[in-house]
Motif scaffolding. Structure first.
Motif, PDB file in Angstrom:
ATOM      1  N   THR A  75       3.046  20.554   2.405  1.00 21.46           N
ATOM      2  CA  THR A  75       3.296  19.397   3.278  1.00 21.46           C
ATOM      3  C   THR A  75       2.428  19.463   4.537  1.00 21.46           C
ATOM      4  OG1 THR A  75       5.088  18.158   4.364  1.00 21.46           O
ATOM      5  CG2 THR A  75       5.277  20.562   4.422  1.00 21.46           C
ATOM      6  N   HIS A  76       1.848  18.309   4.915  1.00 20.86           N
ATOM      7  CA  HIS A  76       1.110  18.239   6.184  1.00 20.86           C
ATOM      8  C   HIS A  76       2.153  18.260   7.311  1.00 20.86           C
ATOM      9  CE1 HIS A  76      -2.004  15.991   3.680  1.00 20.86           C
ATOM     10  NE2 HIS A  76      -2.744  16.919   4.255  1.00 20.86           N
ATOM     11  N   ALA A  77       2.169  19.324   8.080  1.00 23.05           N
ATOM     12  CA  ALA A  77       3.157  19.454   9.155  1.00 23.05           C
ATOM     13  C   ALA A  77       2.431  19.646  10.484  1.00 23.05           C
ATOM     14  CB  ALA A  77       4.062  20.658   8.888  1.00 23.05           C
ATOM     15  N   VAL A  91       0.626  22.606   5.956  1.00 24.93           N
ATOM     16  CA  VAL A  91      -0.799  22.375   6.188  1.00 24.93           C
ATOM     17  C   VAL A  91      -1.017  21.940   7.644  1.00 24.93           C
ATOM     18  CG1 VAL A  91      -2.764  20.954   5.510  1.00 24.93           C
ATOM     19  CG2 VAL A  91      -1.155  21.747   3.776  1.00 24.93           C
ATOM     20  N   HIS A  92      -1.972  22.541   8.280  1.00 24.33           N
ATOM     21  CA  HIS A  92      -2.363  22.324   9.692  1.00 24.33           C
ATOM     22  C   HIS A  92      -1.365  22.998  10.658  1.00 24.33           C
ATOM     23  CE1 HIS A  92      -5.447  19.672   8.266  1.00 24.33           C
ATOM     24  NE2 HIS A  92      -4.613  18.729   7.893  1.00 24.33           N
ATOM     25  N   ALA A  93      -0.137  22.519  10.707  1.00 22.71           N
ATOM     26  CA  ALA A  93       0.864  23.088  11.620  1.00 22.71           C
ATOM     27  C   ALA A  93       0.259  23.329  13.004  1.00 22.71           C
ATOM     28  CB  ALA A  93       1.440  24.383  11.044  1.00 22.71           C
ATOM     29  N   MET A  98     -10.232  23.613   3.273  1.00 21.20           N
ATOM     30  CA  MET A  98     -11.316  22.735   3.737  1.00 21.20           C
ATOM     31  C   MET A  98     -10.883  21.284   3.904  1.00 21.20           C
ATOM     32  SD  MET A  98     -13.596  24.827   4.323  1.00 21.20           S
ATOM     33  CE  MET A  98     -14.481  23.466   5.084  1.00 21.20           C
ATOM     34  N   ASP A  99      -9.729  20.903   3.335  1.00 19.39           N
ATOM     35  CA  ASP A  99      -9.165  19.564   3.520  1.00 19.39           C
ATOM     36  C   ASP A  99      -9.869  18.498   2.685  1.00 19.39           C
ATOM     37  OD1 ASP A  99      -7.579  17.491   4.380  1.00 19.39           O
ATOM     38  OD2 ASP A  99      -7.789  17.903   6.505  1.00 19.39           O
ATOM     39  N   THR A 100     -10.998  18.006   3.136  1.00 15.26           N
ATOM     40  CA  THR A 100     -11.653  16.935   2.365  1.00 15.26           C
ATOM     41  C   THR A 100     -13.148  16.875   2.635  1.00 15.26           C
ATOM     42  OG1 THR A 100     -11.878  14.530   2.104  1.00 15.26           O
ATOM     43  CG2 THR A 100     -10.864  15.312   4.147  1.00 15.26           C
ATOM     44  N   THR A 118      -6.290  26.508  -0.156  1.00 19.23           N
ATOM     45  CA  THR A 118      -4.913  26.070  -0.411  1.00 19.23           C
ATOM     46  C   THR A 118      -4.660  24.590  -0.089  1.00 19.23           C
ATOM     47  OG1 THR A 118      -4.336  26.963   1.766  1.00 19.23           O
ATOM     48  CG2 THR A 118      -3.868  28.350  -0.143  1.00 19.23           C
ATOM     49  N   HIS A 119      -5.718  23.832   0.170  1.00 19.37           N
ATOM     50  CA  HIS A 119      -5.492  22.414   0.533  1.00 19.37           C
ATOM     51  C   HIS A 119      -6.827  21.680   0.519  1.00 19.37           C
ATOM     52  CE1 HIS A 119      -5.698  19.969   4.480  1.00 19.37           C
ATOM     53  NE2 HIS A 119      -5.127  19.139   3.629  1.00 19.37           N
ATOM     54  N   ARG A 120      -7.061  20.953  -0.570  1.00 18.39           N
ATOM     55  CA  ARG A 120      -8.295  20.168  -0.637  1.00 18.39           C
ATOM     56  C   ARG A 120      -8.009  18.876  -1.401  1.00 18.39           C
ATOM     57  NH1 ARG A 120     -14.108  22.706  -2.391  1.00 18.39           N
ATOM     58  NH2 ARG A 120     -13.185  24.428  -1.235  1.00 18.39           N
ATOM     59  N   HIS A 121      -8.324  17.755  -0.792  1.00 19.37           N
ATOM     60  CA  HIS A 121      -8.119  16.458  -1.443  1.00 19.37           C
ATOM     61  C   HIS A 121      -9.340  16.193  -2.321  1.00 19.37           C
ATOM     62  CE1 HIS A 121      -4.792  16.110   1.309  1.00 19.37           C
ATOM     63  NE2 HIS A 121      -5.609  16.256   2.336  1.00 19.37           N
ATOM     64  N   MET A 122      -9.291  16.735  -3.516  1.00 15.64           N
ATOM     65  CA  MET A 122     -10.497  16.775  -4.347  1.00 15.64           C
ATOM     66  C   MET A 122     -10.985  15.383  -4.754  1.00 15.64           C
ATOM     67  SD  MET A 122      -9.574  20.210  -6.546  1.00 15.64           S
ATOM     68  CE  MET A 122     -11.140  20.362  -7.397  1.00 15.64           C
TER      69      MET A 122
END
Ligand code: ZN
Length: 497
Positions: free
Chosen positions: A225-227, A254-256, A305-307, A74-78
Motif C-alpha cells: 500500500t502507498h502510505a 510504499v514511500h511512508a 524504482m516506482d515507475t 518491491t514496487h514498480r508500476h511495470m
C-alpha cells in the motif's frame, strides 16, 4: 574458461562463477576475495575458494568482477514502462491527472502487456532478478491476464501485486472473477511468480478498505500500500489499518515519507517494512525519502524504482540516490545547527543490503537476496573488462553503489538459469518487443490527440521564477547565449590546436 565470445551457458547444466569478489550478503555479510559460486539446478550448491565442480559444469570467468545476489525491487508500476520517460518533468499532480483521472482508462489489455514485457526485460538486464509489479491498471480481468502473460514470457522472478485504480478496492478485491483469476494463475505458477494485493487506504473513517483486507486474508495474499504520500495518504490510514488488525509483518508500506511518530511506531511494532523509492520521492513530492526515519524507528527497508514513466529501472540508481538523499539531509540539518557532520550514518554496505536482503525480507523469501548453499540461484556478476571504471576494485560495496551501472552487468542468473551473459540478454526478441510497445504508444497518442499528448509531456512552468537583483553588474554576459562565448577554454574551430 570463458573468453569475450564464450558461448552462452546451456540451460540445465551446472554453472560456476569463478574468482570474483563475492558479496554473499549472508547474515554476517561475508565477502570472499576471490571466491567461486556453484549453481546446480535451481539452487546455489556451494560457495568458497577453488571449488570442485561436477563434470560438465560451465565456467563463467568472474575475476575482476563482483558477484552479488540478484537485486529485488518491491514496487514498480511495470505497465507504465510503455510510456517510458514521458513524465520526466511531472509532479504527482500531473501523474494523478494523467493515469488516475484521464488516460489510465485508455490502456487496453495489450497495452498493459506491452508495458510489462518491456519493463520485465528492462529489470533483468539491470540485474533486478525479482520485481514486484505494482499493477494498478487492471481495469478488467483481461488486463490482469495480459499482465501475467507478459511476466511469464520473461525468465525473471515477478510478483503481480493486483490493483485497479479505476475502482474502489472494496469493489474489485471482492469480485468473484478476480478471485477466480488469482486462483487460476497461482495454480502451477511455480516459484517464479507470486501475488499480492495492491491498494491504498484513504483514511475514510468508515474504512471501506476493510473488505479488501479481508479478501487478501481469505486469499492468503499480503498487501502492499502507498502510505505516507503527501496529499494522498496519511496517518489516518495507518491508524485504521492498525485498529482493525490488518498491519502484519508481510505488509509493505510504499514511500511512508510523511507519517508521524505514531504511524512509524505502529509499522515497527507490527513488523512491516517500507519500500523506499528515493528517485521518485525526490522529484514527485511524496515526501522526503524516509531512510532517516526508518533508522530512528528500526523499520526494515527495501528499495524500489516506482515507475519508468519518469525514472530509471535499475537499482544502482536507487542505491545511489538513497545514499545521496540520506546524507544530504544529514548535512543540511547539521549546518542549520552550525555543526559539521564528520561521520555519515548511511553506508554503501547498507544500501546493497536493502537492494538484496531487504527486498527478500519484504517478500518473506529467506531463500533470496543472499548467496548461500540452499538459497535460490538468483545472481548478478558485475564485470566490464572494457571499462576504466572496473578498477581498482577496493571497496566492493562502494563500487556497487557509486561506480557500477547497468552496462556493467555481465551475467544474470535467475533460478539457476543464465538469462544474461557477456552483457547480452538471452532469448529476447527486442525488435518484437519494440513493435509491441510502439503499437501501444501509437494507440495512446491517437486516443489523446497530438495537442493533449504534447501538453501532457510538457507541464507549464510556474510563473515568478525571476532572477534576484544583484548589486554587482556583469558585463557582456547572458546566461542563455553562452554557446560560443568569448573566453572559451577550448580553441577556436580550425585554429589547428
Ligand atoms: Zn507507486
Amino acid at each position: 574458461m570463458s573468453h569475450p565470445d564464450a558461448p552462452a551457458p546451456v540451460s540445465g547444466r551446472p554453472v560456476v562463477l569463478r574468482g570474483g569478489t563475492v558479496l554473499t550478503m549472508d547474515d554476517s555479510h561475508t565477502v570472499l576475495t576471490p571466491g567461486d559460486v556453484l549453481v546446480v539446478d535451481h539452487h546455489i550448491a556451494a560457495v568458497g575458494r577453488a571449488l570442485e565442480v561436477p563434470e560438465g559444469t560451465q565456467e563463467v570467468e568472474a575475476s575482476g568482477g563482483i558477484v552479488m545476489p540478484g537485486m529485488i525491487d518491491t514496487h514498480r508500476h511495470m505497465w507504465q514502462t510503455a510510456m517510458r520517460g514521458y513524465g520526466a518533468d511531472w509532479t504527482l499532480t500531473q501523474y494523478f491527472v494523467w493515469y488516475y483521472l484521464e488516460h489510465g482508462r485508455t490502456f487496453r489489455p495489450q497495452d498493459v502487456y506491452a508495458g510489462n514485457l518491456l519493463s520485465a526485460w528492462d529489470a533483468l538486464e539491470a540485474g533486478v532478478t525479482t520485481t514486484v509489479d505494482w499493477s494498478h491498471g487492471l481495469q478488467t480481468v483481461d488486463h490482469a491476464e495480459a499482465a501475467v502473460d507478459a511476466l511469464q514470457e520473461v525468465p525473471g522472478r515477478f510478483v503481480l501485486a493486483y490493483g485497479n485504480i479505476q475502482a474502489g478496492p472494496w469493489e474489485w478485491a471482492t469480485d468473484k472473477a478476480v478471485h477466480a483469476f488469482l486462483e487460476r494463475r497461482r495454480t502451477g505458477a511455480g516459484d517464479l511468480l507470486g501475488f499480492q494485493l495492491a491498494f491504498d487506504v484513504t483514511g475514510d473513517p468508515g474504512f471501506p478498505e476493510r473488505a479488501a483486507f479481508e479478501a487478501a486474508r481469505e486469499l492468503g495474499l499480503s498487501v502492499t500500500t502507498h502510505a505516507g504520500v503527501w496529499g494522498a495518504t496519511n496517518d489516518d490510514g495507518i491508524r485504521l489499518m492498525h485498529e482493525h488488525g490488518f498491519m502484519t509483518p508481510e505488509t509493505v508500506y510504499v514511500h511512508a515519507a510523511t507519517l508521524g511518530t505514531d504511524s512509524y511506531q505502529r509499522i515497527a511494532a507490527t513488523g512491516g517494512s517500507v519500500s523506499v523509492s528515493t528517485e521518485s520521492e525526490q522529484s514527485a513530492g511524496q515526501g522526503y525519502p524516509p531512510t532517516w526515519q526508518m533508522r530512528r524507528y528500526d523499520i526494515p527497508v527495501s528499495l524500489s524504482m516506482d515507475t519508468s514513466v519518469w525514472w530509471s529501472g535499475d537499482l544502482f540508481s536507487a542505491m545511489r540516490t538513497t545514499l545521496g538523499a540520506d546524507r544530504s539531509r544529514e548535512h543540511l540539518e547539521a549546518h542549520a545547527r552550525g555543526e559539521t557532520v564528520t561521520h555519515t550514518h548511511l553506508r554503501a554496505e547498507q544500501v546493497v543490503d536493502w537492494a538484496t536482503r531487504g527486498g527478500a525480507r519484504a517478500l518473506g523469501r529467506n531463500d533470496l537476496g543472499r548467496i548461500e548453499p540452499g538459497a535460490r540461484a538468483d545472481l548478478v556478476l558485475i564485470k566490464n573488462d572494457r571499462s576504466p571504471v572496473s578498477f581498482p576494485l577496493l571497496n566492493p560495496y562502494g563500487h556497487v553503489a557509486f561506480q557500477a551501472q547497468r552496462g556493467d552487468v555481465h551475467t544474470v542468473i535467475v533460478d539457476g538459469r543464465v538469462v544474461k551473459h557477456e552483457h547480452q540478454l538471452l532469448g529476447v526478441d527486442l525488435p518484437a518487443v519494440r513493435r509491441t510497445v510502439e503499437a501501444t504508444v501509437e494507440h495512446l497518442r491517437a486516443e489523446l490527440g497530438q495537442e493533449q499528448w504534447s501538453r501532457g509531456m510538457n507541464p507549464e512552468l510556474p510563473a515568478g521564477d525571476e532572477v534576484l537583483d544583484n548589486p554587482y553588474q556583469y558585463t557582456e554576459f547572458k546566461s542563455d547565449s553562452t554557446h560560443g562565448a568569448r573566453g572559451s577554454v577550448f580553441g577556436e574551430p580550425g585554429s589547428g590546436r
